[in-house]
Motif scaffolding. Sequence first.
Motif, PDB file in Angstrom:
ATOM      1  N   CYS A 178      -1.693   7.947   5.015  1.00 46.17           N
ATOM      2  CA  CYS A 178      -0.796   8.976   5.778  1.00 46.17           C
ATOM      3  C   CYS A 178      -1.995   9.833   6.538  1.00 46.17           C
ATOM      4  N   PRO A 179      -1.586   9.993   7.917  1.00 50.74           N
ATOM      5  CA  PRO A 179      -2.668  10.493   8.653  1.00 50.74           C
ATOM      6  C   PRO A 179      -3.016  12.305   8.120  1.00 50.74           C
ATOM      7  N   GLY A 213       8.244  21.685   9.367  1.00 53.59           N
ATOM      8  CA  GLY A 213       7.500  22.266  10.546  1.00 53.59           C
ATOM      9  C   GLY A 213       5.998  22.381  10.417  1.00 53.59           C
ATOM     10  N   ASP A 214       5.394  22.759   9.267  1.00 58.09           N
ATOM     11  CA  ASP A 214       4.165  22.855   9.240  1.00 58.09           C
ATOM     12  C   ASP A 214       3.475  21.492   9.319  1.00 58.09           C
ATOM     13  N   LYS A 215       2.221  21.668   9.640  1.00 64.67           N
ATOM     14  CA  LYS A 215       1.596  20.311  10.269  1.00 64.67           C
ATOM     15  C   LYS A 215       0.435  19.877   9.181  1.00 64.67           C
ATOM     16  N   THR A 216       0.595  20.587   7.956  1.00 66.12           N
ATOM     17  CA  THR A 216      -0.377  20.087   6.706  1.00 66.12           C
ATOM     18  C   THR A 216       0.442  18.968   6.083  1.00 66.12           C
ATOM     19  N   CYS A 217      -0.387  18.765   4.846  1.00 68.02           N
ATOM     20  CA  CYS A 217       0.412  17.701   3.729  1.00 68.02           C
ATOM     21  C   CYS A 217       1.609  18.321   3.234  1.00 68.02           C
ATOM     22  N   THR A 226       0.731  -1.249   0.055  1.00 67.55           N
ATOM     23  CA  THR A 226       0.154   0.129  -0.014  1.00 67.55           C
ATOM     24  C   THR A 226       0.788   1.222   0.098  1.00 67.55           C
ATOM     25  N   LEU A 227       0.522   2.108  -0.863  1.00 73.60           N
ATOM     26  CA  LEU A 227       1.228   3.522  -0.647  1.00 73.60           C
ATOM     27  C   LEU A 227       1.027   3.885   0.510  1.00 73.60           C
TER      28      LEU A 227
END
Length: 301
Positions: A220-221, A236-240, A214-215
């Motif tokens: 990915c959360p 450091g950013d918490k997004t994608c 699986t990719l």
Amino acid sequence: MSQHVLPPEPMTNEAIASRLTNLAKKKIRDGLIKKKNLVYLELNGCSGNIISLLNGQNPDFEYTMNSMVNILYSNSLMASEGEQAIQRLMNALDEDYILAVEGAVALKNNGLYNIIGRWKGEPLTGLKAAKMLGEKASQILAVGACATHGGVSAAKPNLSESVGLQTILPEKKMIKLPGCPVQPDWFLGTLAHLLLYGEPETDNLGRPLMFYSTLIHDRCPRRPFFDRGIFAEKLGDKTCLFKLGCRGPVTRIDCPTRQWNGHVNWPIGANTPCIGCAQFGFPDAMAPFISYDTTRVVKNE
């Protein structure tokens, strides 16, 4: 593709290695299956895989290895040294054994860029040892990126002319565990499957589907951020992290659910993009590891 499959009972992805190794150890204790011999050969590389394996937890690498196999030879783990160590390696040729190889095979100057010891006064190259042991092994595990396809050892300009193990053993079937380094569970789970059921089901590149199916992107959360178009602009950013060069969309491995260092974290959890170390072609095909150029396309294998 191998037709052997896992037992039918439900098994979550992250629990596979623990379930398999515990079952193998129990069946060995009960006399239902026998330990097998293992030769663990380190070739041209950084020894990162053996270091990673020694950090294994649940299953514990040292205890599990000694419980499942008889280690006939290991560059790093055996007490013997010099020609006494190489004698043990030569003695293994007279027995049935599983061969595990980490590191690439250096071809330059007939293998002289990687010497693992001396035998009868002559240098024993990794090239010669890999061919000699590979031809007689009952099963072969290519452990880590360097062994599966050359990895960092074969990265440009590749002065040692390093190649993956399959290049010098083209007719031999082998199970490939790419990663830089390999996660301990991938190795121990595959080894336990060999003892219990034979070869695991693999994809067309020789990777066990129980780990490499699986990719990263699909588990990915941070996937919801990708789907909504919310992308990190800096480390450091918490997004994608896709627009910073994350290789999760092209890398098949179970890091999001398995995690590392005692199953506590993984690169994206530590706010760094996946660099695709478990993908064939790493590192050259995955470079640059951090990028602000979102138009670059990486082939998904």
